[in-house]
Design a protein around this motif. Structure first.
Motif, PDB file in Angstrom:
ATOM      1  N   TYR B  36       0.828  -1.196   0.000  1.00 14.28           N
ATOM      2  CA  TYR B  36       0.000   0.000   0.000  1.00 14.28           C
ATOM      3  C   TYR B  36       0.869   1.254   0.000  1.00 14.28           C
ATOM      4  O   TYR B  36       0.631   2.192  -0.766  1.00 14.28           O
ATOM      5  CB  TYR B  36      -0.923  -0.027   1.225  1.00 14.28           C
ATOM      6  CG  TYR B  36      -1.880   1.112   1.236  1.00 14.28           C
ATOM      7  CD1 TYR B  36      -3.010   1.071   0.421  1.00 14.28           C
ATOM      8  CD2 TYR B  36      -1.645   2.236   1.998  1.00 14.28           C
ATOM      9  CE1 TYR B  36      -3.882   2.130   0.391  1.00 14.28           C
ATOM     10  CE2 TYR B  36      -2.513   3.298   1.982  1.00 14.28           C
ATOM     11  CZ  TYR B  36      -3.625   3.236   1.171  1.00 14.28           C
ATOM     12  OH  TYR B  36      -4.479   4.294   1.141  1.00 14.28           O
ATOM     13  N   PHE B  38       3.835   1.586  -1.189  1.00 17.04           N
ATOM     14  CA  PHE B  38       4.486   1.778  -2.485  1.00 17.04           C
ATOM     15  C   PHE B  38       3.510   2.340  -3.518  1.00 17.04           C
ATOM     16  O   PHE B  38       3.872   3.214  -4.300  1.00 17.04           O
ATOM     17  CB  PHE B  38       5.123   0.474  -2.980  1.00 17.04           C
ATOM     18  CG  PHE B  38       6.509   0.300  -2.427  1.00 17.04           C
ATOM     19  CD1 PHE B  38       7.559   1.087  -2.909  1.00 17.04           C
ATOM     20  CD2 PHE B  38       6.759  -0.603  -1.414  1.00 17.04           C
ATOM     21  CE1 PHE B  38       8.838   0.953  -2.381  1.00 17.04           C
ATOM     22  CE2 PHE B  38       8.038  -0.741  -0.880  1.00 17.04           C
ATOM     23  CZ  PHE B  38       9.076   0.045  -1.367  1.00 17.04           C
ATOM     24  N   VAL B  39       2.254   1.827  -3.510  1.00 14.46           N
ATOM     25  CA  VAL B  39       1.265   2.389  -4.438  1.00 14.46           C
ATOM     26  C   VAL B  39       1.129   3.885  -4.170  1.00 14.46           C
ATOM     27  O   VAL B  39       1.157   4.723  -5.082  1.00 14.46           O
ATOM     28  CB  VAL B  39      -0.107   1.696  -4.281  1.00 14.46           C
ATOM     29  CG1 VAL B  39      -1.156   2.390  -5.132  1.00 14.46           C
ATOM     30  CG2 VAL B  39      -0.011   0.237  -4.651  1.00 14.46           C
ATOM     31  N   MET B  40       1.027   4.228  -2.863  1.00 12.56           N
ATOM     32  CA  MET B  40       0.884   5.637  -2.485  1.00 12.56           C
ATOM     33  C   MET B  40       2.121   6.436  -2.865  1.00 12.56           C
ATOM     34  O   MET B  40       2.030   7.572  -3.306  1.00 12.56           O
ATOM     35  CB  MET B  40       0.651   5.744  -0.973  1.00 12.56           C
ATOM     36  CG  MET B  40      -0.708   5.283  -0.560  1.00 12.56           C
ATOM     37  SD  MET B  40      -1.959   6.377  -1.266  1.00 12.56           S
ATOM     38  CE  MET B  40      -3.054   5.227  -1.986  1.00 12.56           C
ATOM     39  N   TYR B  42       4.119   5.948  -5.433  1.00 11.63           N
ATOM     40  CA  TYR B  42       4.085   6.269  -6.868  1.00 11.63           C
ATOM     41  C   TYR B  42       3.032   7.322  -7.166  1.00 11.63           C
ATOM     42  O   TYR B  42       3.237   8.208  -7.990  1.00 11.63           O
ATOM     43  CB  TYR B  42       3.815   5.003  -7.682  1.00 11.63           C
ATOM     44  CG  TYR B  42       5.021   4.107  -7.756  1.00 11.63           C
ATOM     45  CD1 TYR B  42       6.179   4.534  -8.402  1.00 11.63           C
ATOM     46  CD2 TYR B  42       5.022   2.850  -7.173  1.00 11.63           C
ATOM     47  CE1 TYR B  42       7.302   3.728  -8.460  1.00 11.63           C
ATOM     48  CE2 TYR B  42       6.138   2.040  -7.230  1.00 11.63           C
ATOM     49  CZ  TYR B  42       7.274   2.488  -7.870  1.00 11.63           C
ATOM     50  OH  TYR B  42       8.382   1.695  -7.929  1.00 11.63           O
ATOM     51  N   LEU B  43       1.894   7.180  -6.461  1.00  7.72           N
ATOM     52  CA  LEU B  43       0.826   8.145  -6.685  1.00  7.72           C
ATOM     53  C   LEU B  43       1.299   9.551  -6.305  1.00  7.72           C
ATOM     54  O   LEU B  43       1.133  10.510  -7.072  1.00  7.72           O
ATOM     55  CB  LEU B  43      -0.386   7.736  -5.847  1.00  7.72           C
ATOM     56  CG  LEU B  43      -1.670   8.473  -6.143  1.00  7.72           C
ATOM     57  CD1 LEU B  43      -2.071   8.258  -7.586  1.00  7.72           C
ATOM     58  CD2 LEU B  43      -2.772   7.971  -5.234  1.00  7.72           C
ATOM     59  N   TRP B  44       1.939   9.668  -5.153  1.00  3.70           N
ATOM     60  CA  TRP B  44       2.420  10.979  -4.719  1.00  3.70           C
ATOM     61  C   TRP B  44       3.521  11.491  -5.633  1.00  3.70           C
ATOM     62  O   TRP B  44       3.601  12.687  -5.900  1.00  3.70           O
ATOM     63  CB  TRP B  44       2.923  10.935  -3.272  1.00  3.70           C
ATOM     64  CG  TRP B  44       1.806  10.959  -2.281  1.00  3.70           C
ATOM     65  CD1 TRP B  44       1.472   9.965  -1.426  1.00  3.70           C
ATOM     66  CD2 TRP B  44       0.859  12.008  -2.071  1.00  3.70           C
ATOM     67  NE1 TRP B  44       0.380  10.332  -0.690  1.00  3.70           N
ATOM     68  CE2 TRP B  44      -0.016  11.583  -1.063  1.00  3.70           C
ATOM     69  CE3 TRP B  44       0.668  13.272  -2.635  1.00  3.70           C
ATOM     70  CZ2 TRP B  44      -1.065  12.363  -0.595  1.00  3.70           C
ATOM     71  CZ3 TRP B  44      -0.369  14.049  -2.186  1.00  3.70           C
ATOM     72  CH2 TRP B  44      -1.227  13.594  -1.175  1.00  3.70           C
ATOM     73  N   ARG B  45       4.358  10.572  -6.125  1.00  2.00           N
ATOM     74  CA  ARG B  45       5.420  11.013  -7.028  1.00  2.00           C
ATOM     75  C   ARG B  45       4.796  11.642  -8.275  1.00  2.00           C
ATOM     76  O   ARG B  45       5.229  12.689  -8.745  1.00  2.00           O
ATOM     77  CB  ARG B  45       6.317   9.835  -7.401  1.00  2.00           C
ATOM     78  CG  ARG B  45       7.687  10.296  -7.847  1.00  2.00           C
ATOM     79  CD  ARG B  45       8.525   9.144  -8.293  1.00  2.00           C
ATOM     80  NE  ARG B  45       7.849   8.407  -9.360  1.00  2.00           N
ATOM     81  CZ  ARG B  45       8.417   7.427 -10.044  1.00  2.00           C
ATOM     82  NH1 ARG B  45       9.630   7.046  -9.777  1.00  2.00           N
ATOM     83  NH2 ARG B  45       7.751   6.814 -11.006  1.00  2.00           N
ATOM     84  N   ALA B  46       3.717  10.963  -8.771  1.00  2.00           N
ATOM     85  CA  ALA B  46       3.034  11.526  -9.939  1.00  2.00           C
ATOM     86  C   ALA B  46       2.415  12.876  -9.598  1.00  2.00           C
ATOM     87  O   ALA B  46       2.426  13.802 -10.409  1.00  2.00           O
ATOM     88  CB  ALA B  46       1.960  10.560 -10.426  1.00  2.00           C
ATOM     89  N   VAL B  47       1.874  12.997  -8.376  1.00  2.00           N
ATOM     90  CA  VAL B  47       1.279  14.270  -7.960  1.00  2.00           C
ATOM     91  C   VAL B  47       2.359  15.354  -7.918  1.00  2.00           C
ATOM     92  O   VAL B  47       2.170  16.454  -8.444  1.00  2.00           O
ATOM     93  CB  VAL B  47       0.596  14.139  -6.582  1.00  2.00           C
ATOM     94  CG1 VAL B  47       0.183  15.501  -6.049  1.00  2.00           C
ATOM     95  CG2 VAL B  47      -0.604  13.220  -6.678  1.00  2.00           C
TER      96      VAL B  47
END
Lengths: 263, 272
Positions: B36, B38-40, B42-47
């Motif tokens: 979880y 790690f998913v977050m 990557y999501l934050w990195r994209a943000v």
């Protein structure tokens, strides 16, 4: 086939009776999943108050992907929830004997036994999100995109089911495999967002190894952009069928090494 | 004091033993949490990328990584499952055995969990802190570890556990009315996950909501300790936040006692 359908109806009716008996339980379960979903959406919403686009997708498009990913998940949850119990305790307690001594396929029996209405939470959220996001997501709605993405849904659900069959079957050797199911199933988190945000190894992993990307992102990408149906939709079908075949193989091998518990 | 220890240490030992026996489930739980994170991540990195790569509401990407992983670890560290235990015991009647023993019911539950927490501290928190500090050193080039903040974090985490335990105790009594413990469990975890800021830092929420949530007991359960560790609070703010934690611990202690005395009179075990 007719016989199987008849048995399924009988078992489902049993389930509905139980549901009527414990209405508060059903409500608690469904509301829990609904709130769990609402929080996931609140998260996306809060992110988008700060940025206009995420990895090239707009708010509505991200919601569309998220919503689409919840429908196969909910469908699998609705129909095959009993596999969790196989992994967690049915094999360990020796209760699996029951399925082996009846004149129907054990896997079918396990699956038909439970009809998990909690999944309504995921299905409702998925459908509501699709309806809400569709008008502004810039969808390419043609006869083909609609038909193909509807076809993709049951196959995407089959990806979930196959992974659950496979991981719960490990219990036949290990007595209890709940934690493996949990670990593999937990990776469905990856299906909620565009795979383009992940680094290359992760992208390969969620596409080809634990292929959750095919349960959400790829089929929704097809209806969003109308690109590459061979990979985006064909991939769902091929991957799910291959995975299902492998999972049946493991399941059957597992049953042949099943030993009942002492007691 | 000695007598107290002799009475409750066996509960703690049993807690450690059950964690060791069910270690695979525990590992599954930890790995699930990491996935979880790690998913977050990557999501934050994209943000952050979509936002031009700079800081986002006062959080740099490094801050975000520390926040994500540490708040997840903190949540697991102070995780209390007493609501489920009580629910099961009420359901099958075995709570009677606990009531018959000459021990304080709350403390016997608490010590069983304390055993597990000490284990988690060693195998979970310490490696995580070391890992995060190496990460921070690699990205920033200076050692950012602050021993004072770390000790304050531990103090705040202890208070967080007490609050988490009391909240769980209150949830456990729902078992008197509802049978779907598993559904309640999901509901409890997702509500706490959201309100405690372990999913989204409270700092990112709209102002009105943020201020409300910061005063609720849930924020004390992982947001406060993690923010202290990260050095986001000044001295006065730390004193205020820890004071707030103490206040909530006391209030929830009273509330759980109150519910308990009400509920125990209603307890009706069939068969047993």
């Amino acid at each position: 086939m007719r016989r199987i359908w008849k048995i399924y109806k009988l078992l489902a009716a049993q389930n509905l009776k139980r549901l009527m008996e414990y209405r508060a339980d059903f409500l608690t379960g469904a509301i829990s999943f609904l709130i769990d979903q609402a929080i996931g959406i609140a998260f996306i919403f809060i992110i988008f108050t700060q940025i206009p686009q995420l990895a090239g997708f707009t708010f509505e498009q991200i919601l569309f992907i998220y919503g689409f990913s919840q429908i196969p998940k909910g469908l699998d949850h609705l129909l095959t929830d009993n596999l969790w119990c196989v992994g967690y305790f049915i094999v360990r307690k020796g209760d699996f004997d029951k399925y082996l001594i009846r004149p129907i396929n054990p896997l079918f029996h396990v699956i038909a036994e439970t009809f998990q209405v909690d999944a309504i939470g995921e299905l409702v959220v998925g459908i509501v999100l699709l309806i809400y996001a569709a008008p502004n997501a810039g969808l390419h709605i043609t006869v083909w995109t609609v038909i193909l993405s509807i076809i993709a849904v049951p196959f995407a659900a089959l990806i979930y089911t196959s992974l659950k069959i496979m991981t719960s079957a490990f219990a036949f050797w290990m007595k209890s495999s709940g934690f493996i199911i949990q670990m593999v199933y937990g990776m469905n988190e990856f299906s909620k967002y565009p795979v383009t945000i992940y680094s290359f190894p992760v992208r390969i992993f969620v596409t080809y190894i634990i292929p959750f990307a095919f349960t959400g992102y790829y089929p929704s990408l097809y209806i969003l952009t109308e690109s590459d149906p061979l990979f985006n939709i064909g991939g769902v079908i091929v991957v799910s069928v291959v995975l299902f075949a492998v999972s049946l193989l493991i399941w059957n091998k597992g049953i042949s090494s099943y030993e009942s518990a002492g007691a | 004091m000695n007598k107290l220890m002799r009475r409750y240490v066996p509960f703690a030992k049993a807690g450690v033993q059950s964690l060791i026996i069910y270690r695979l489930n525990f590992i599954g739980f930890v790995v699930g949490g990491l996935i979880y994170c790690f998913v977050m991540f990557y999501l934050w990195r994209a943000v952050f990328d979509s936002n031009g790569g700079g800081a986002f509401l006062g959080f740099s990407m490094t801050d975000m990584v520390v926040y994500l992983f540490l708040s997840n670890t903190t949540s697991q560290l102070i995780f209390s499952d007493v609501s489920n235990d009580i629910g099961q015991e009420i359901r099958d009647g075995s709570i009677v055995m606990r009531l018959l023993k000459p021990v304080n019911t709350d403390l016997s539950y608490m010590f069983a969990e304390l055993g597990a927490i000490v284990m988690k501290l060693v195998v979970l928190l310490i490696p995580m802190i070391v890992g995060l500090e190496i990460y921070r050193f690699c990205t920033a080039g200076v050692v950012m570890f602050n021993i004072v903040n770390f000790l304050l974090y531990l103090l705040s985490a202890v208070l967080a556990y007490i609050i988490s335990f009391r909240v769980n105790l209150c949830f456990g009594f729902i078992a008197f009315y509802v049978k779907n413990l598993w559904g309640i469990g999901i509901l409890k975890n997702s509500i706490i996950g959201f309100l405690s800021g372990s999913l989204i830092p409270l700092a990112f929420m709209p102002d009105g909501l943020r201020i409300c949530l910061e005063y609720l007991p849930f924020a004390s359960m992982s947001y406060t300790p993690v923010m202290i560790y990260m050095g986001k609070y000044g001295v006065y703010e730390i004193i205020f936040r820890i004071g707030l934690q103490i206040l909530w611990a006391v209030l929830l202690y009273g509330l759980s006692k109150l519910i308990w005395f009400g509920a125990i009179k209603k307890l009706c075990v069939q068969g047993g």
